[in-house]
Design a protein around this motif. Sequence first.
Motif, PDB file in Angstrom:
ATOM      1  N   ARG A 121       5.005   2.795   5.003  1.00 58.25           N
ATOM      2  CA  ARG A 121       4.994   2.458   3.575  1.00 58.25           C
ATOM      3  C   ARG A 121       5.831   1.203   3.304  1.00 58.25           C
ATOM      4  O   ARG A 121       5.398   0.298   2.580  1.00 58.25           O
ATOM      5  CB  ARG A 121       5.525   3.642   2.774  1.00 58.25           C
ATOM      6  CG  ARG A 121       5.391   3.488   1.268  1.00 58.25           C
ATOM      7  CD  ARG A 121       6.056   4.637   0.538  1.00 58.25           C
ATOM      8  NE  ARG A 121       5.636   4.668  -0.839  1.00 58.25           N
ATOM      9  CZ  ARG A 121       4.760   5.519  -1.349  1.00 58.25           C
ATOM     10  NH1 ARG A 121       4.216   6.435  -0.565  1.00 58.25           N
ATOM     11  NH2 ARG A 121       4.430   5.483  -2.629  1.00 58.25           N
ATOM     12  N   THR A 122       7.023   1.160   3.892  1.00 53.04           N
ATOM     13  CA  THR A 122       7.899   0.011   3.689  1.00 53.04           C
ATOM     14  C   THR A 122       7.275  -1.264   4.241  1.00 53.04           C
ATOM     15  O   THR A 122       7.380  -2.344   3.646  1.00 53.04           O
ATOM     16  CB  THR A 122       9.258   0.263   4.357  1.00 53.04           C
ATOM     17  OG1 THR A 122       9.837   1.452   3.816  1.00 53.04           O
ATOM     18  CG2 THR A 122      10.207  -0.905   4.126  1.00 53.04           C
ATOM     19  N   HIS A 180       7.618   6.671   6.217  1.00 50.21           N
ATOM     20  CA  HIS A 180       8.440   5.772   5.410  1.00 50.21           C
ATOM     21  C   HIS A 180       8.370   4.353   5.976  1.00 50.21           C
ATOM     22  O   HIS A 180       8.286   3.374   5.218  1.00 50.21           O
ATOM     23  CB  HIS A 180       9.886   6.260   5.396  1.00 50.21           C
ATOM     24  CG  HIS A 180      10.818   5.342   4.670  1.00 50.21           C
ATOM     25  ND1 HIS A 180      10.836   5.237   3.287  1.00 50.21           N
ATOM     26  CD2 HIS A 180      11.764   4.462   5.126  1.00 50.21           C
ATOM     27  CE1 HIS A 180      11.739   4.347   2.935  1.00 50.21           C
ATOM     28  NE2 HIS A 180      12.319   3.861   4.024  1.00 50.21           N
ATOM     29  N   VAL A 207       4.667  -2.519   1.780  1.00 45.82           N
ATOM     30  CA  VAL A 207       5.312  -3.124   0.611  1.00 45.82           C
ATOM     31  C   VAL A 207       5.839  -4.518   0.945  1.00 45.82           C
ATOM     32  O   VAL A 207       5.677  -5.472   0.175  1.00 45.82           O
ATOM     33  CB  VAL A 207       6.448  -2.219   0.090  1.00 45.82           C
ATOM     34  CG1 VAL A 207       7.259  -2.937  -0.990  1.00 45.82           C
ATOM     35  CG2 VAL A 207       5.881  -0.918  -0.465  1.00 45.82           C
ATOM     36  N   ALA A 231       7.082  -5.392  -5.674  1.00 46.71           N
ATOM     37  CA  ALA A 231       7.267  -4.117  -4.979  1.00 46.71           C
ATOM     38  C   ALA A 231       6.743  -2.946  -5.806  1.00 46.71           C
ATOM     39  O   ALA A 231       6.125  -2.020  -5.277  1.00 46.71           O
ATOM     40  CB  ALA A 231       8.749  -3.916  -4.656  1.00 46.71           C
ATOM     41  N   GLY A 232       6.975  -2.973  -7.124  1.00 43.50           N
ATOM     42  CA  GLY A 232       6.504  -1.882  -7.972  1.00 43.50           C
ATOM     43  C   GLY A 232       4.998  -1.748  -7.961  1.00 43.50           C
ATOM     44  O   GLY A 232       4.457  -0.638  -7.916  1.00 43.50           O
ATOM     45  N   ILE A 253      -0.144   2.000  -3.279  1.00 44.34           N
ATOM     46  CA  ILE A 253      -0.003   2.988  -2.196  1.00 44.34           C
ATOM     47  C   ILE A 253      -0.100   4.401  -2.772  1.00 44.34           C
ATOM     48  O   ILE A 253      -0.761   5.284  -2.202  1.00 44.34           O
ATOM     49  CB  ILE A 253       1.328   2.785  -1.456  1.00 44.34           C
ATOM     50  CG1 ILE A 253       1.335   1.443  -0.728  1.00 44.34           C
ATOM     51  CG2 ILE A 253       1.568   3.910  -0.457  1.00 44.34           C
ATOM     52  CD1 ILE A 253       2.687   1.057  -0.171  1.00 44.34           C
ATOM     53  N   GLY A 254       0.561   4.615  -3.902  1.00 43.91           N
ATOM     54  CA  GLY A 254       0.519   5.934  -4.526  1.00 43.91           C
ATOM     55  C   GLY A 254      -0.883   6.347  -4.933  1.00 43.91           C
ATOM     56  O   GLY A 254      -1.274   7.508  -4.787  1.00 43.91           O
ATOM     57  N   GLU A 256       3.901  -0.323  -4.585  1.00 48.79           N
ATOM     58  CA  GLU A 256       4.150   1.122  -4.538  1.00 48.79           C
ATOM     59  C   GLU A 256       3.091   1.878  -5.330  1.00 48.79           C
ATOM     60  O   GLU A 256       2.643   2.949  -4.921  1.00 48.79           O
ATOM     61  CB  GLU A 256       5.542   1.428  -5.089  1.00 48.79           C
ATOM     62  CG  GLU A 256       6.688   0.984  -4.200  1.00 48.79           C
ATOM     63  CD  GLU A 256       6.922   1.932  -3.030  1.00 48.79           C
ATOM     64  OE1 GLU A 256       6.176   2.916  -2.895  1.00 48.79           O
ATOM     65  OE2 GLU A 256       7.856   1.684  -2.248  1.00 48.79           O
ATOM     66  N   GLU A 257       2.683   1.302  -6.457  1.00 53.13           N
ATOM     67  CA  GLU A 257       1.655   1.959  -7.268  1.00 53.13           C
ATOM     68  C   GLU A 257       0.327   2.032  -6.517  1.00 53.13           C
ATOM     69  O   GLU A 257      -0.353   3.064  -6.523  1.00 53.13           O
ATOM     70  CB  GLU A 257       1.468   1.212  -8.580  1.00 53.13           C
ATOM     71  CG  GLU A 257       0.407   1.843  -9.484  1.00 53.13           C
ATOM     72  CD  GLU A 257       0.155   1.042 -10.742  1.00 53.13           C
ATOM     73  OE1 GLU A 257      -0.841   1.334 -11.427  1.00 53.13           O
ATOM     74  OE2 GLU A 257       0.943   0.120 -11.032  1.00 53.13           O
TER      75      GLU A 257
END
Length: 245
Positions: A20-21, A17, A24, A34-35, A41-42, A38-39
């Motif tokens: 990941r943070t 976590h 971002v 941020a969205g 990274i996903g 996150e995409e």
Amino acid sequence: MHPADEDPQRLDPASLHNARTTIVQLLGRAGVPAGSAEELIGLVEAGVLAAAHQEAEDAARTAPAGKGELYASGWLDGARALTDELGGIAERALGRAVGAGPADDSPGDRPPVRRMEVERAKVAVTPLYLSFSSVSDLDPEVSEQVLTAVLGTMGPRQRAGYAGRLAQFAAAHRPRLTRLYAQYGPGSPIALHGRYSLLHSPTSLAVLERLAAAPSALRGEWDAAELPPSWLDGLTTSWDLPDTP
């Protein structure tokens, strides 16, 4: 103690976590929402899982030798169940990354093309184009409009995998594309302005791929975006010319 006797190093949930943070936040400082971060990274996570699934599937095709037929049968069944579950995990990760949108074969329900999808398409198409031609001065805003029309023919999952699709297209048609860009692209006698203008832009490769894969859908998105019909007609004409040396 020998390192081989120690437990393998694994990242705990808190450390994952944190990583990941951090990504971002760093991307946020560079102006990436941020969205979108996150995409990205996903998608990377889904890709890693898919690669692990493929590697495990390849390794699971052969049971250890010398254990007997019954052992081999059980081993293969267990390996198959494990790799199937890993494949499901990869599939669900991709679904989370691109969102639970409609199926890719539902043209009436395709979600609007987002900025990050256009940026990913730019990153994918530019180096491929440079393997055939050189960068042009075509208006960047127009390039974004063209890529938006191209991506509008696909659902979220196809957009996520578009870089691979473009690479396969370029590899499969390399001689034909080389001749096409030599005849109509930068450095050719054809002027930048005119029906072949788009061949002076990296986006032309994306359009050509869609002309080969989904011409009707592309025409619909092109007309909806009010892009010059002559550009699409010029690419269609050049692509449909006989493939002769």
